[in-house]
Design an enzyme around this catalytic site. Structure first.
Site, PDB file in Angstrom:
ATOM      1  N   LYS A 131      32.537  38.875  29.416  1.00 28.89           N
ATOM      2  CA  LYS A 131      33.797  38.333  29.957  1.00 28.89           C
ATOM      3  C   LYS A 131      34.922  38.725  29.015  1.00 28.89           C
ATOM      4  O   LYS A 131      34.681  38.943  27.829  1.00 28.89           O
ATOM      5  CB  LYS A 131      33.719  36.807  30.029  1.00 28.89           C
ATOM      6  CG  LYS A 131      34.695  36.208  31.006  1.00 28.89           C
ATOM      7  CD  LYS A 131      34.084  36.115  32.389  1.00 28.89           C
ATOM      8  CE  LYS A 131      35.065  35.701  33.446  1.00 28.89           C
ATOM      9  NZ  LYS A 131      34.371  35.398  34.710  1.00 28.89           N
ATOM     10  N   ASP A 171      39.305  38.330  37.536  1.00 23.99           N
ATOM     11  CA  ASP A 171      39.050  36.884  37.460  1.00 23.99           C
ATOM     12  C   ASP A 171      40.431  36.251  37.679  1.00 23.99           C
ATOM     13  O   ASP A 171      41.329  36.914  38.223  1.00 23.99           O
ATOM     14  CB  ASP A 171      38.430  36.518  36.100  1.00 23.99           C
ATOM     15  CG  ASP A 171      37.783  35.123  36.100  1.00 23.99           C
ATOM     16  OD1 ASP A 171      36.636  35.009  36.546  1.00 23.99           O
ATOM     17  OD2 ASP A 171      38.432  34.150  35.668  1.00 23.99           O
TER      18      ASP A 171
END
Ligand code: GLU
Length: 452
Positions: A131, A171
């Site tokens: 991430k 995201d």
């Protein structure tokens, strides 16, 4: 917990993680949720004994933190902090989104990367977990400012990623526009046209259905959960939070399957629409997102049937199914209590870790059908995996083909959760099921690859 020895082991494990990661509440929350369900399982497997598998999974393989300097339209210089967490590559290249939001910090990205490892494993596709992001606030920025920020971010990140190494995606705050700018800069610096990012535009290697995939996957998962109690989406009422990409896909699919969406929300409050959020209202969610104002109130200005509740969360509304689709820790114990008191049948998480540990425990204690985001929102990254496959074979699949594969994957994840999460009294603990099923594949790969 029946076994006092295990209880002690869990506490010791959490204490070690806490000591090594001070001041990281979100990361600790995510690890705790997994430890409580996975450590008792590890204790039943001889081959896992003494291998410190979960402890190794809770330490990132690599964390890159970097300066992102950029210039705004007035010529003023700004400095943000960029991150890429390369959490676990046991089963494939690191894979996971990029978040641009003022709340981004090391703890938030580590929790997201940790969750991603289990989520990606659940998809059954060969993707490790990662991430990234920056504490950059896209709100109110011009298109050119966004472009310059993305270019500055990628100027550093391009040294650490690649189609066989680490494949970022979108995201919160990173959609098709940002992925385009990030891809352009990667290609310029590396002089390579590869599938290094997913969520790309259709013109340059993107996959059909990727924008809808997270939300569609959530609803496919919810459909499976309802099926276990002989129910369907049709005719049910839904409370949804958020209004971004995930919420949009959720609302679209619920309407297609005959459900009624009563709410959506933003940071400013929620919208209740007794007529249901369908048709042009669903399209309006896209323009709300594109406007970058981050205000749910605009929806009520546009549609007279919608009532805006300032500063409140939608969980006070009576509904059959609740779908938190905004962000982490947006559903607290008091919300869980309200939902249960109002007779909610099912809670399907669409965001990453939207419910606090206390809220999750309350749902589980009350035997509510409850699924964690890492299982029910895995359709987004699964479709990213399908985009990677299409890039590798240099072919594009039709919407029908991608959608059919997505649905099959979600049904498979649901089955895996049931297989590992079914308790003696028949209740399916999806949290336990998702954590154990996600853990097993990564653990097997790590065992096979030795202590590395
Ligand atoms: N950010 C999404 C997630 O939380 C998608 C990640 C991806 O497609 O790599 O799973």
């Amino acid at each position: 917990m029946e076994n006092p020895n295990i209880e002690q082991k869990i506490q010791d494990f959490i204490a070690r993680i806490e000591a090594r990661n001070p001041n990281e509440p979100e990361f600790l929350q995510a690890v705790k949720e997994v430890a409580i369900t996975v450590l008792p399982f590890i204790a039943t497997r001889k081959e896992y004994a003494g291998k410190k598998l979960l402890e190794r999974m809770a330490e990132a393989e690599r964390i890159i933190i970097f300066r992102v300097p950029w210039m705004d339209d007035k010529g003023e210089i700004h400095v943000n902090r960029g991150y890429r967490i390369q959490m676990n590559s046991a089963i494939g290249p690191y894979k996971g989104g990029i978040r641009f939001h003022p709340t981004v910090n090391l703890s938030v990205l580590k929790f997201l990367a940790f969750e991603q490892v289990f989520k990606n494993s659940l998809t059954t596709l060969p993707m490790g977990g990662g991430k990234g992001g920056a504490n950059f606030d896209p709100q109110g920025k011009s298109d050119m400012e966004i472009m310059r920020f993305c270019q500055a971010f990628m100027t550093e990140m391009c040294k650490h990623i690649g189609p066989e190494t680490d494949v970022p995606a979108g995201d919160i705050g990173v959609g098709a526009r940002e992925i385009g700018y990030l891809f352009g800069q990667y290609k310029k610096i590396r002089n390579e046209f590869t599938g290094v990012l997913t969520g790309k535009g259709l013109a340059y290697g993107g996959s059909l259905i990727r924008p809808e995939a997270t939300g569609y996957g959530v609803v496919y998962f919810c459909e499976q959960m309802l099926k276990t109690i002989g129910e369907t989406i049709e005719g049910k009422t839904f409370s949804v939070s958020g209004f971004g990409n995930v919420a949009w896909g959720v609302v679209k699919k619920i309407n297609e399957l005959g459900g009624k969406v009563l709410t959506i929300s933003g940071p400013d409050g929620y919208i209740y629409d007794e007529e249901g959020i369908s048709g042009a209202k669903v399209d309006f969610m896209l323009s709300m997102r594109a406007s970058g104002t981050n205000r749910a109130q605009d929806f009520a200005t546009e549609f007279p049937s919608a009532v805006f509740h300032a500063g409140k969360r939608p969980w006070e509304v009576k509904c059959d199914v609740a779908i938190p689709a905004a962000t982490q820790n947006e559903l607290l114990l008091e919300d869980a209590e309200l939902l249960v008191a109002n007779g909610v049948l099912c809670v399907t998480e669409a965001a990453n870790m939207p419910s606090t540990l206390e809220a999750i425990n309350y749902f589980v204690e009350n035997k509510i059908l409850f699924s964690p985001g890492k299982a029910s929102n895995a359709g987004g990254v699964a479709t990213s995996g399908l985009e990677m496959t299409q890039n590798s074979i240099r072919l594009n699949w039709t919407s029908e083909e991608v959608d059919a594969r997505l649905k099959e994957i979600m049904i498979g994840i649901h089955k895996a959760c049931r297989d590992y999460g079914k308790e003696d009294n028949g209740y399916v603990n999806y949290v336990k099921g998702a954590n154990i099923a996600g853990f097993v594949k990564v653990a097997e790969a790590m065992l096979a690859q030795g202590v590395v």
